[in-house]
Write a protein that holds these residues in place. Structure first.
Motif, PDB file in Angstrom:
ATOM      1  N   VAL A 151      -5.028   3.752 -32.141  1.00 15.35           N
ATOM      2  CA  VAL A 151      -3.679   3.394 -31.686  1.00 15.35           C
ATOM      3  C   VAL A 151      -3.122   2.276 -32.562  1.00 15.35           C
ATOM      4  N   SER A 152      -3.962   1.303 -32.907  1.00 16.71           N
ATOM      5  CA  SER A 152      -3.539   0.226 -33.798  1.00 16.71           C
ATOM      6  C   SER A 152      -3.030   0.805 -35.116  1.00 16.71           C
ATOM      7  N   ASP A 153      -3.782   1.748 -35.666  1.00 16.43           N
ATOM      8  CA  ASP A 153      -3.376   2.387 -36.920  1.00 16.43           C
ATOM      9  C   ASP A 153      -2.033   3.085 -36.772  1.00 16.43           C
ATOM     10  N   GLU A 154      -1.840   3.777 -35.637  1.00 10.18           N
ATOM     11  CA  GLU A 154      -0.582   4.496 -35.417  1.00 10.18           C
ATOM     12  C   GLU A 154       0.599   3.541 -35.264  1.00 10.18           C
ATOM     13  N   VAL A 155       0.392   2.459 -34.543  1.00  6.03           N
ATOM     14  CA  VAL A 155       1.473   1.485 -34.357  1.00  6.03           C
ATOM     15  C   VAL A 155       1.837   0.854 -35.697  1.00  6.03           C
ATOM     16  N   ILE A 156       0.834   0.459 -36.468  1.00  2.18           N
ATOM     17  CA  ILE A 156       1.090  -0.165 -37.773  1.00  2.18           C
ATOM     18  C   ILE A 156       1.813   0.815 -38.700  1.00  2.18           C
ATOM     19  N   ALA A 157       1.392   2.058 -38.701  1.00  7.18           N
ATOM     20  CA  ALA A 157       2.066   3.066 -39.533  1.00  7.18           C
ATOM     21  C   ALA A 157       3.521   3.238 -39.106  1.00  7.18           C
ATOM     22  N   ARG A 158       3.765   3.245 -37.811  1.00  6.60           N
ATOM     23  CA  ARG A 158       5.141   3.395 -37.310  1.00  6.60           C
ATOM     24  C   ARG A 158       5.994   2.189 -37.688  1.00  6.60           C
ATOM     25  N   MET A 170       1.631  11.523 -25.518  1.00  9.59           N
ATOM     26  CA  MET A 170       0.702  12.454 -24.853  1.00  9.59           C
ATOM     27  C   MET A 170      -0.557  12.640 -25.704  1.00  9.59           C
ATOM     28  N   ALA A 171      -0.371  12.889 -26.987  1.00  5.67           N
ATOM     29  CA  ALA A 171      -1.506  13.101 -27.897  1.00  5.67           C
ATOM     30  C   ALA A 171      -2.376  11.846 -27.964  1.00  5.67           C
ATOM     31  N   MET A 172      -1.740  10.685 -28.006  1.00  4.76           N
ATOM     32  CA  MET A 172      -2.452   9.411 -28.078  1.00  4.76           C
ATOM     33  C   MET A 172      -3.335   9.229 -26.835  1.00  4.76           C
ATOM     34  N   VAL A 173      -2.759   9.443 -25.665  1.00  4.21           N
ATOM     35  CA  VAL A 173      -3.516   9.260 -24.421  1.00  4.21           C
ATOM     36  C   VAL A 173      -4.634  10.292 -24.325  1.00  4.21           C
ATOM     37  N   LYS A 174      -4.337  11.552 -24.635  1.00  2.00           N
ATOM     38  CA  LYS A 174      -5.371  12.604 -24.575  1.00  2.00           C
ATOM     39  C   LYS A 174      -6.555  12.247 -25.462  1.00  2.00           C
ATOM     40  N   ARG A 175      -6.272  11.790 -26.670  1.00  2.00           N
ATOM     41  CA  ARG A 175      -7.356  11.426 -27.594  1.00  2.00           C
ATOM     42  C   ARG A 175      -8.181  10.270 -27.032  1.00  2.00           C
ATOM     43  N   GLU A 176      -7.525   9.266 -26.490  1.00  2.00           N
ATOM     44  CA  GLU A 176      -8.230   8.075 -26.029  1.00  2.00           C
ATOM     45  C   GLU A 176      -9.042   8.308 -24.758  1.00  2.00           C
ATOM     46  N   PRO A 223       0.625   6.831 -13.412  1.00  2.00           N
ATOM     47  CA  PRO A 223       1.825   7.054 -14.215  1.00  2.00           C
ATOM     48  C   PRO A 223       2.118   5.900 -15.174  1.00  2.00           C
ATOM     49  N   GLY A 224       2.802   6.213 -16.252  1.00  2.00           N
ATOM     50  CA  GLY A 224       3.248   5.172 -17.178  1.00  2.00           C
ATOM     51  C   GLY A 224       3.908   5.767 -18.394  1.00  2.00           C
ATOM     52  N   THR A 225       4.514   4.896 -19.191  1.00  2.00           N
ATOM     53  CA  THR A 225       5.102   5.368 -20.448  1.00  2.00           C
ATOM     54  C   THR A 225       4.054   5.365 -21.557  1.00  2.00           C
ATOM     55  N   PHE A 226       3.083   4.471 -21.484  1.00  2.00           N
ATOM     56  CA  PHE A 226       1.980   4.413 -22.456  1.00  2.00           C
ATOM     57  C   PHE A 226       2.513   4.381 -23.892  1.00  2.00           C
ATOM     58  N   ASP A 227       3.394   3.428 -24.160  1.00  2.00           N
ATOM     59  CA  ASP A 227       4.065   3.337 -25.466  1.00  2.00           C
ATOM     60  C   ASP A 227       3.813   1.981 -26.107  1.00  2.00           C
ATOM     61  N   PRO A 228       2.641   1.782 -26.695  1.00  2.00           N
ATOM     62  CA  PRO A 228       1.485   2.659 -26.808  1.00  2.00           C
ATOM     63  C   PRO A 228       0.495   2.409 -25.673  1.00  2.00           C
ATOM     64  N   VAL A 229      -0.519   3.266 -25.598  1.00  2.00           N
ATOM     65  CA  VAL A 229      -1.600   3.054 -24.643  1.00  2.00           C
ATOM     66  C   VAL A 229      -2.395   1.832 -25.107  1.00  2.00           C
ATOM     67  N   ALA A 264       3.357  -6.387 -33.430  1.00  2.00           N
ATOM     68  CA  ALA A 264       3.248  -5.520 -34.609  1.00  2.00           C
ATOM     69  C   ALA A 264       4.507  -5.591 -35.466  1.00  2.00           C
ATOM     70  N   MET A 265       5.669  -5.644 -34.831  1.00  2.00           N
ATOM     71  CA  MET A 265       6.932  -5.690 -35.578  1.00  2.00           C
ATOM     72  C   MET A 265       7.046  -6.955 -36.425  1.00  2.00           C
ATOM     73  N   PHE A 266       6.365  -8.021 -36.009  1.00  2.00           N
ATOM     74  CA  PHE A 266       6.388  -9.269 -36.775  1.00  2.00           C
ATOM     75  C   PHE A 266       5.132  -9.453 -37.630  1.00  2.00           C
ATOM     76  N   GLY A 267       4.360  -8.362 -37.782  1.00  2.00           N
ATOM     77  CA  GLY A 267       3.213  -8.398 -38.682  1.00  2.00           C
ATOM     78  C   GLY A 267       1.950  -8.995 -38.105  1.00  2.00           C
ATOM     79  N   GLY A 268       1.895  -9.197 -36.785  1.00  2.00           N
ATOM     80  CA  GLY A 268       0.708  -9.767 -36.156  1.00  2.00           C
ATOM     81  C   GLY A 268      -0.398  -8.738 -35.982  1.00  2.00           C
ATOM     82  N   ASP A 269      -1.588  -9.227 -35.721  1.00  2.00           N
ATOM     83  CA  ASP A 269      -2.779  -8.387 -35.552  1.00  2.00           C
ATOM     84  C   ASP A 269      -2.865  -7.895 -34.104  1.00  2.00           C
ATOM     85  N   ILE A 270      -2.789  -6.597 -33.900  1.00  2.00           N
ATOM     86  CA  ILE A 270      -2.814  -6.025 -32.548  1.00  2.00           C
ATOM     87  C   ILE A 270      -4.147  -5.376 -32.198  1.00  2.00           C
ATOM     88  N   ARG A 271      -5.136  -5.485 -33.089  1.00  2.00           N
ATOM     89  CA  ARG A 271      -6.411  -4.777 -32.884  1.00  2.00           C
ATOM     90  C   ARG A 271      -7.164  -5.177 -31.624  1.00  2.00           C
TER      91      ARG A 271
END
Length: 168
Positions: free
Chosen positions: A152-159, A53-59, A9-15, A138-145
């Protein structure tokens, strides 16, 4: 023979890569691993339940074994019972995780002693990774890759770009 079913179990926000490590290893321990994506009233998610859910399913799509991704909004032990799980899989990063997880495992055992909790230590290189910190970086512009899968990195940066970066 009954299938060994585990719930992770988890929130996976993000995975994160840490989550993925526990999923890969947990999937080897059971015949079917059910990844339970949940809401947590004490957390403010960056992504909606459907997005997570979509993020975890894809990964997890390319991981071997029988893996199901489902959402739940109930007590973990009720969810595990509904999924016919005999095992709860939990990842540990540090002593602080252990104290919290130890308390939760004890409470869960009081709720349902037929379901065991199994702890997996995160890979040493992945131990510091936490979804909360990934979002903060990510909120402070750091590299999360190095902390999350590429998509997921792309999705977080877009958000972050959509909601606005801090400190800019």
């Amino acid at each position: 023979m009954n299938a060994r079913i585990g719930v992770y179990p988890g929130t996976f926000d993000p995975v994160t890569l840490g989550h993925m490590d526990i999923i890969r290893r947990g999937a080897k321990l059971v015949d079917r691993l059910v990844i339970g994506v949940t809401t947590n009233p004490s957390k403010s998610p960056m992504f909606t339940l459907d997005e997570r859910m979509a993020m975890v399913k894809r990964e997890v799509a390319d991981i071997g074994g029988e893996i199901h991704v489902v959402s739940f909004d109930s007590l973990l032990m009720d969810f595990a019972e509904r999924e016919k799980a005999g095992v709860i899989v939990r990842g540990l990063r540090a002593v602080a995780d252990f104290e919290y997880e130890y308390q939760m495992a004890g409470m869960n055992q009081q709720l349902n002693n037929r379901i065991e909790t199994v702890f997996l230590m995160a890979d040493v290189a992945l131990q510091p990774i936490a979804s909360r910190l990934v979002k903060e970086i990510a909120m402070f512009g750091g590299d999360i890759r190095k902390f999350v899968p590429p998509a997921v990195s792309d999705e977080v940066i877009a958000r972050v770009n959509r909601i606005g970066r801090k400190g800019s």
